[in-house]
Scaffold this active site. Structure first.
Site, mmCIF file in Angstrom:
data_model
loop_
_atom_site.group_PDB
_atom_site.id
_atom_site.type_symbol
_atom_site.label_atom_id
_atom_site.label_comp_id
_atom_site.label_asym_id
_atom_site.label_seq_id
_atom_site.Cartn_x
_atom_site.Cartn_y
_atom_site.Cartn_z
ATOM 1 N N ARG A 1 132.769 17.872 48.092
ATOM 2 C CA ARG A 1 131.765 17.086 47.363
ATOM 3 C C ARG A 1 131.513 15.781 48.117
ATOM 4 N NH1 ARG A 1 132.777 13.914 43.008
ATOM 5 N NH2 ARG A 1 134.453 15.240 42.250
ATOM 6 N N TYR B 1 104.319 14.442 43.263
ATOM 7 C CA TYR B 1 104.952 15.749 43.078
ATOM 8 C C TYR B 1 105.356 15.862 41.596
ATOM 9 C CZ TYR B 1 108.299 19.490 43.411
ATOM 10 O OH TYR B 1 108.971 20.665 43.206
ATOM 11 N N ASP C 1 108.228 9.738 50.487
ATOM 12 C CA ASP C 1 108.508 11.176 50.454
ATOM 13 C C ASP C 1 107.741 11.796 51.620
ATOM 14 O OD1 ASP C 1 108.503 13.932 50.004
ATOM 15 O OD2 ASP C 1 108.505 13.715 47.828
ATOM 16 N N LYS D 1 111.292 22.884 51.914
ATOM 17 C CA LYS D 1 109.941 23.188 52.387
ATOM 18 C C LYS D 1 109.923 23.403 53.907
ATOM 19 C CE LYS D 1 109.321 22.418 48.008
ATOM 20 N NZ LYS D 1 108.944 21.135 47.460
HETATM 21 C C1 LIG Z 1 109.352 20.268 46.509
HETATM 22 C C2 LIG Z 1 109.103 18.827 46.561
HETATM 23 C C3 LIG Z 1 110.007 17.917 45.978
HETATM 24 C C4 LIG Z 1 111.229 18.363 45.201
HETATM 25 O O1 LIG Z 1 112.109 19.085 45.985
HETATM 26 P P1 LIG Z 1 113.095 20.232 45.419
HETATM 27 O O2 LIG Z 1 113.790 20.689 46.648
HETATM 28 O O3 LIG Z 1 112.265 21.267 44.757
HETATM 29 O O4 LIG Z 1 114.006 19.567 44.442
HETATM 30 C C5 LIG Z 1 109.739 16.579 46.112
HETATM 31 N N1 LIG Z 1 108.640 16.136 46.753
HETATM 32 C C6 LIG Z 1 107.751 16.970 47.306
HETATM 33 C C7 LIG Z 1 106.555 16.418 47.988
HETATM 34 C C8 LIG Z 1 107.948 18.339 47.237
HETATM 35 O O5 LIG Z 1 107.052 19.171 47.781
#
Ligand SMILES: *Cc1c(COP(=O)(O)O)cnc(C)c1O
Length: 407
Positions: free
Chosen positions: A62, A122, A196, A221
């Site tokens: 962890r 998001y 982000d 992603k």
């Molecule tokens: C998918 C996504 C998130 C969240 O990520 P998870 O891995 O699903 O928790 C945050 N910001 C953006 C722009 C995303 O596409």
């Protein structure tokens, strides 16, 4: 470290493949999966020297795990690429993008603080900001595209602002925000800029070099790229923040840690990110130009089109325009007929996979927003979002063309 010992600075594609990689003492070429919860200390003296801080040691997964560390170093090296203080940049890996975002934010704000962000976010991040954080007396205000003048005014109105938070490009109109300008404004008011960078990936955009304090990612992603793992990362050059903020405290106590196997898969995917992004962008251009000229498409949103309102900003801060495209087909029913007519493209949320994914925000990713929230964020009933894959672009276009004939 003397000058001679300084590691060679490799280009981006080489960095993606080699950064962080360690060869196992037994000679394994690919770094091993340390699928273990705990780590053994040799004897009591080893424990004592570790306790006194004389020796680093893995103790419990962890906290830290060697397989996770490889991925952390690779992501840090890519986000820091070309920066003067690249060595100061480190990354923390989380079990989801939302785990990373929550920790990144809670590592900065406390009760009584304020966050300023853009209108469209998001979906889950939107819920975190509007539903969860206010429970802890952390308040939020929004400015459509974080336009400079309005942001200045909002920062003056809320001197307790600790974070300016942005996504660029952002759903659904592929909103582009000037990262460098926003960083200057935030810093002038004592706030940190959190970006982000999921849609662009560190291959197309490096927010830290543009002045951002913290970068967050959903590694689910483009970074993973193959749709096999949910994961996230926080990246920053601020060592103090990484030690006391999301790093040593919130990730360890919050516990949003990924398995060694998930980190290993993500790391393998990340090695081909530069190559994949190149093809994603080439394909997205072909698709965007096809959609932009199509009679049944009311609007095509892609930062690479000269018609995009922030095309020039995107051209300045990104090395290419990314693989995310949105189109407006005019109505909910038309969007539905279009989606039903697709056969190559998968109907699925998420993005950044090697295959093309198509989703309808009003019924899928943004279905839980209020009607007013959706309207304010430009999520019209006919809006469809495409994550363009790396199949042959001709095949993607043929599938889209076919689906558009019947709407
Ligand atoms: C998918 C996504 C998130 C969240 O990520 P998870 O891995 O699903 O928790 C945050 N910001 C953006 C722009 C995303 O596409």
């Amino acid at each position: 470290m003397s000058e001679e010992e300084k590691t060679v600075e490799y280009k981006l594609a080489t960095t993606a493949i080699h950064a962080g990689e360690v060869h196992d003492p037994l000679g394994s070429h690919i770094n091993p999966i340390y699928q273990t919860s705990t780590f053994v200390h040799e004897d009591f003296e080893a424990i004592e020297s570790w306790r006194r801080g004389e020796r680093e040691a893995y103790t419990y997964s962890r906290g830290d795990n060697p397989t996770r560390e490889v991925l952390a170093q690779k992501i840090a090296a890519l986000e820091a690429y070309g920066m003067e203080n690249a060595d100061a940049v480190s990354a923390m890996i989380f079990s989801s993008g939302m785990g990373a975002i929550s920790a990144a934010i809670l590592g900065i704000v406390s009760a009584g603080d304020h966050i300023i962000t853009q209108q469209v976010l998001y979906g889950s991040c939107d819920h975190l900001f509007t539903e969860q954080l206010p429970n802890y007396n952390i308040t939020i205000s929004r400015i459509r595209g974080l336009e400079a003048e309005a942001l200045e005014a909002e920062l003056a109105k809320y001197p307790n602002t600790k974070i300016v938070y942005l996504e660029s490009p952002a759903n659904p109109s592929m909103t582009i925000i000037d990262i460098e300008e926003t960083a200057h404004i935030a810093h002038a008011h004592g706030a940190k800029l959190v970006v982000d960078n999921t849609f662009a990936s560190p291959i197309l955009q490096q927010p830290l070099a543009l002045g951002a304090d913290v970068v967050v990612h959903s590694t689910t992603k483009f970074i993973n790229g193959h749709g096999t793992v949910i994961g996230g990362a926080v990246v920053s050059a601020d060592a103090e923040y990484m030690e006391n903020g999301p790093g040593k405290k919130l990730r360890f106590m919050g516990g949003a840690v990924p398995s060694a196997f998930d980190c290993w898969l993500t790391n393998i995917g990340l090695k081909t990110l530069p190559l994949r992004m190149r093809q994603h962008c080439i394909n997205a251009r072909v698709v965007a130009e096809f959609l932009d000229g199509h009679a049944k498409v009311d609007q095509t949103y892609w930062p690479g089109l000269p018609s995009h309102p922030k095309h020039d900003v995107a051209a300045r801060q990104m090395s290419d325009f990314g693989a995310m495209i949105s189109i407006d087909l005019g109505s909910y029913a038309a969007a539905g007929r279009f989606m039903s007519g697709l056969s190559l493209c998968s109907l699925a949320v998420s993005l950044g996979n090697v295959d093309t994914l198509v989703q309808h925000p009003a019924s899928m990713t943004h279905r839980m927003l209020s009607d007013e929230g959706r309207t304010a964020s430009g999520i019209t009933p006919g809006l469809v979002r495409l994550s363009i894959g790396i199949e042959d672009a001709d095949d993607i276009v043929a599938d889209l063309r076919n689906a558009l004939t019947n709407i």
